[in-house]
Design a protein around this motif. Sequence first.
Motif, PDB file in Angstrom:
ATOM      1  N   VAL A  89       0.846  -1.205   0.000  1.00  0.00           N
ATOM      2  CA  VAL A  89       0.000   0.000   0.000  1.00  0.00           C
ATOM      3  C   VAL A  89       0.876   1.248   0.000  1.00  0.00           C
ATOM      4  CG1 VAL A  89      -1.602   1.343   1.434  1.00  0.00           C
ATOM      5  CG2 VAL A  89      -2.014  -1.092   1.055  1.00  0.00           C
ATOM      6  N   THR A  90       1.879   1.260   0.845  1.00  0.00           N
ATOM      7  CA  THR A  90       2.759   2.419   0.958  1.00  0.00           C
ATOM      8  C   THR A  90       3.559   2.633  -0.320  1.00  0.00           C
ATOM      9  OG1 THR A  90       2.862   2.039   3.328  1.00  0.00           O
ATOM     10  CG2 THR A  90       4.545   3.478   2.407  1.00  0.00           C
ATOM     11  N   GLY A  91       3.824   1.559  -1.041  1.00  0.00           N
ATOM     12  CA  GLY A  91       4.517   1.673  -2.322  1.00  0.00           C
ATOM     13  C   GLY A  91       3.788   2.578  -3.293  1.00  0.00           C
ATOM     14  N   VAL A  92       2.477   2.575  -3.238  1.00  0.00           N
ATOM     15  CA  VAL A  92       1.690   3.459  -4.113  1.00  0.00           C
ATOM     16  C   VAL A  92       1.993   4.917  -3.783  1.00  0.00           C
ATOM     17  CG1 VAL A  92      -0.644   4.113  -4.857  1.00  0.00           C
ATOM     18  CG2 VAL A  92      -0.110   1.710  -4.380  1.00  0.00           C
ATOM     19  N   GLY A  93       2.135   5.220  -2.501  1.00  0.00           N
ATOM     20  CA  GLY A  93       2.501   6.575  -2.092  1.00  0.00           C
ATOM     21  C   GLY A  93       3.895   6.959  -2.559  1.00  0.00           C
ATOM     22  N   PHE A  94       4.825   6.014  -2.497  1.00  0.00           N
ATOM     23  CA  PHE A  94       6.184   6.292  -2.970  1.00  0.00           C
ATOM     24  C   PHE A  94       6.215   6.494  -4.488  1.00  0.00           C
ATOM     25  CE2 PHE A  94       7.572   4.663   1.175  1.00  0.00           C
ATOM     26  CZ  PHE A  94       8.477   5.671   1.508  1.00  0.00           C
ATOM     27  N   ILE A  95       5.397   5.749  -5.200  1.00  0.00           N
ATOM     28  CA  ILE A  95       5.296   5.951  -6.652  1.00  0.00           C
ATOM     29  C   ILE A  95       4.776   7.356  -6.938  1.00  0.00           C
ATOM     30  CG2 ILE A  95       4.062   5.241  -8.746  1.00  0.00           C
ATOM     31  CD1 ILE A  95       4.244   2.329  -7.616  1.00  0.00           C
ATOM     32  N   ALA A  96       3.786   7.789  -6.169  1.00  0.00           N
ATOM     33  CA  ALA A  96       3.258   9.151  -6.340  1.00  0.00           C
ATOM     34  C   ALA A  96       4.351  10.184  -6.110  1.00  0.00           C
ATOM     35  CB  ALA A  96       2.090   9.388  -5.383  1.00  0.00           C
ATOM     36  N   ALA A  97       5.164   9.989  -5.083  1.00  0.00           N
ATOM     37  CA  ALA A  97       6.250  10.927  -4.804  1.00  0.00           C
ATOM     38  C   ALA A  97       7.260  10.938  -5.950  1.00  0.00           C
ATOM     39  CB  ALA A  97       6.934  10.564  -3.488  1.00  0.00           C
ATOM     40  N   ALA A  98       7.590   9.766  -6.477  1.00  0.00           N
ATOM     41  CA  ALA A  98       8.540   9.683  -7.593  1.00  0.00           C
ATOM     42  C   ALA A  98       7.981  10.379  -8.831  1.00  0.00           C
ATOM     43  CB  ALA A  98       8.861   8.222  -7.896  1.00  0.00           C
ATOM     44  N   LEU A  99       6.707  10.173  -9.101  1.00  0.00           N
ATOM     45  CA  LEU A  99       6.079  10.828 -10.251  1.00  0.00           C
ATOM     46  C   LEU A  99       6.089  12.343 -10.090  1.00  0.00           C
ATOM     47  CD1 LEU A  99       3.078   8.403 -10.818  1.00  0.00           C
ATOM     48  CD2 LEU A  99       5.004   8.768 -12.389  1.00  0.00           C
ATOM     49  N   SER A 100       5.823  12.804  -8.882  1.00  0.00           N
ATOM     50  CA  SER A 100       5.834  14.241  -8.621  1.00  0.00           C
ATOM     51  C   SER A 100       7.242  14.805  -8.802  1.00  0.00           C
ATOM     52  CB  SER A 100       5.333  14.520  -7.205  1.00  0.00           C
ATOM     53  OG  SER A 100       5.389  15.897  -6.926  1.00  0.00           O
TER      54      SER A 100
ATOM     55  N   ILE B 252      -5.957  17.095 -10.101  1.00  0.00           N
ATOM     56  CA  ILE B 252      -6.046  16.420 -11.390  1.00  0.00           C
ATOM     57  C   ILE B 252      -6.612  17.405 -12.407  1.00  0.00           C
ATOM     58  CG2 ILE B 252      -7.109  14.532 -12.681  1.00  0.00           C
ATOM     59  CD1 ILE B 252      -7.144  12.977  -9.994  1.00  0.00           C
ATOM     60  N   LYS B 253      -5.829  17.672 -13.415  1.00  0.00           N
ATOM     61  CA  LYS B 253      -6.228  18.626 -14.442  1.00  0.00           C
ATOM     62  C   LYS B 253      -6.524  17.859 -15.730  1.00  0.00           C
ATOM     63  CE  LYS B 253      -4.706  22.445 -12.189  1.00  0.00           C
ATOM     64  NZ  LYS B 253      -5.159  22.266 -10.849  1.00  0.00           N
TER      65      LYS B 253
ATOM     66  N   TRP C 211       5.624  14.859 -13.175  1.00  0.00           N
ATOM     67  CA  TRP C 211       4.357  14.345 -13.696  1.00  0.00           C
ATOM     68  C   TRP C 211       3.262  14.559 -12.651  1.00  0.00           C
ATOM     69  CZ3 TRP C 211       5.552   9.151 -16.610  1.00  0.00           C
ATOM     70  CH2 TRP C 211       6.553   9.382 -17.554  1.00  0.00           C
ATOM     71  N   ARG C 212       2.830  15.781 -12.519  1.00  0.00           N
ATOM     72  CA  ARG C 212       1.903  16.164 -11.443  1.00  0.00           C
ATOM     73  C   ARG C 212       0.549  15.462 -11.518  1.00  0.00           C
ATOM     74  NH1 ARG C 212       2.598  21.185  -8.591  1.00  0.00           N
ATOM     75  NH2 ARG C 212       0.341  21.245  -8.645  1.00  0.00           N
ATOM     76  N   THR C 213      -0.016  15.356 -12.714  1.00  0.00           N
ATOM     77  CA  THR C 213      -1.329  14.716 -12.825  1.00  0.00           C
ATOM     78  C   THR C 213      -1.239  13.241 -12.483  1.00  0.00           C
ATOM     79  OG1 THR C 213      -2.038  16.325 -14.472  1.00  0.00           O
ATOM     80  CG2 THR C 213      -3.287  14.275 -14.350  1.00  0.00           C
ATOM     81  N   ALA C 214      -0.212  12.573 -12.973  1.00  0.00           N
ATOM     82  CA  ALA C 214      -0.025  11.156 -12.648  1.00  0.00           C
ATOM     83  C   ALA C 214       0.216  10.984 -11.150  1.00  0.00           C
ATOM     84  CB  ALA C 214       1.136  10.573 -13.453  1.00  0.00           C
ATOM     85  N   ALA C 215       0.977  11.894 -10.562  1.00  0.00           N
ATOM     86  CA  ALA C 215       1.228  11.843  -9.119  1.00  0.00           C
ATOM     87  C   ALA C 215      -0.076  12.024  -8.349  1.00  0.00           C
ATOM     88  CB  ALA C 215       2.236  12.911  -8.708  1.00  0.00           C
ATOM     89  N   ALA C 216      -0.894  12.974  -8.794  1.00  0.00           N
ATOM     90  CA  ALA C 216      -2.184  13.213  -8.131  1.00  0.00           C
ATOM     91  C   ALA C 216      -3.085  11.982  -8.240  1.00  0.00           C
ATOM     92  CB  ALA C 216      -2.869  14.439  -8.718  1.00  0.00           C
ATOM     93  N   LEU C 217      -3.098  11.358  -9.419  1.00  0.00           N
ATOM     94  CA  LEU C 217      -3.898  10.133  -9.591  1.00  0.00           C
ATOM     95  C   LEU C 217      -3.419   9.028  -8.647  1.00  0.00           C
ATOM     96  CD1 LEU C 217      -4.300  10.085 -13.458  1.00  0.00           C
ATOM     97  CD2 LEU C 217      -6.158  10.210 -11.784  1.00  0.00           C
TER      98      LEU C 217
END
Length: 126
Positions: free
Chosen positions: A47-58, A118-119, A62-68
């Motif tokens: 579960v926490t890996g999803v949060g780390f992926i968001a941080a990496a995307l940001s 998300i834009k 890649w803000r929209t992908a990070a927000a998703l």
Amino acid sequence: MRIWALAALYCVASLVHFAHNAEYIAVYPNMPAWLTRENVYVAWLAVTGVGFIAAALSFAGWRTAAALCLVAYGGLGFGGLGHYALALCSEHTFAMNFTIWFEVVAGAILAVSAAWFIKPSRPFVA
């Protein structure tokens, strides 16, 4: 920056819930016999890996992908409600209910807040 504070809060909430679940797995009502302490911690890491992926995307811009990803990460907090499919709220201790709802509420706040970022690339057409 506030979104990352909400992500951190959800991370703490999920850790509190998963750790409580792992350490008291034997007393959580109607938990499947195959579910072990170690399985619970591995699930938390996933579960926490999803949060780390968001941080990496940001970080990559890649803000929209990070927000998703943050919406999905927060949405995973609703999984805690699955405890109530196994046993009534009244069959859980105060600590069990507290950790479940702490995770659910923190996840919901994160998901809704992240959705704000998300834009759409094109206007919505009905």
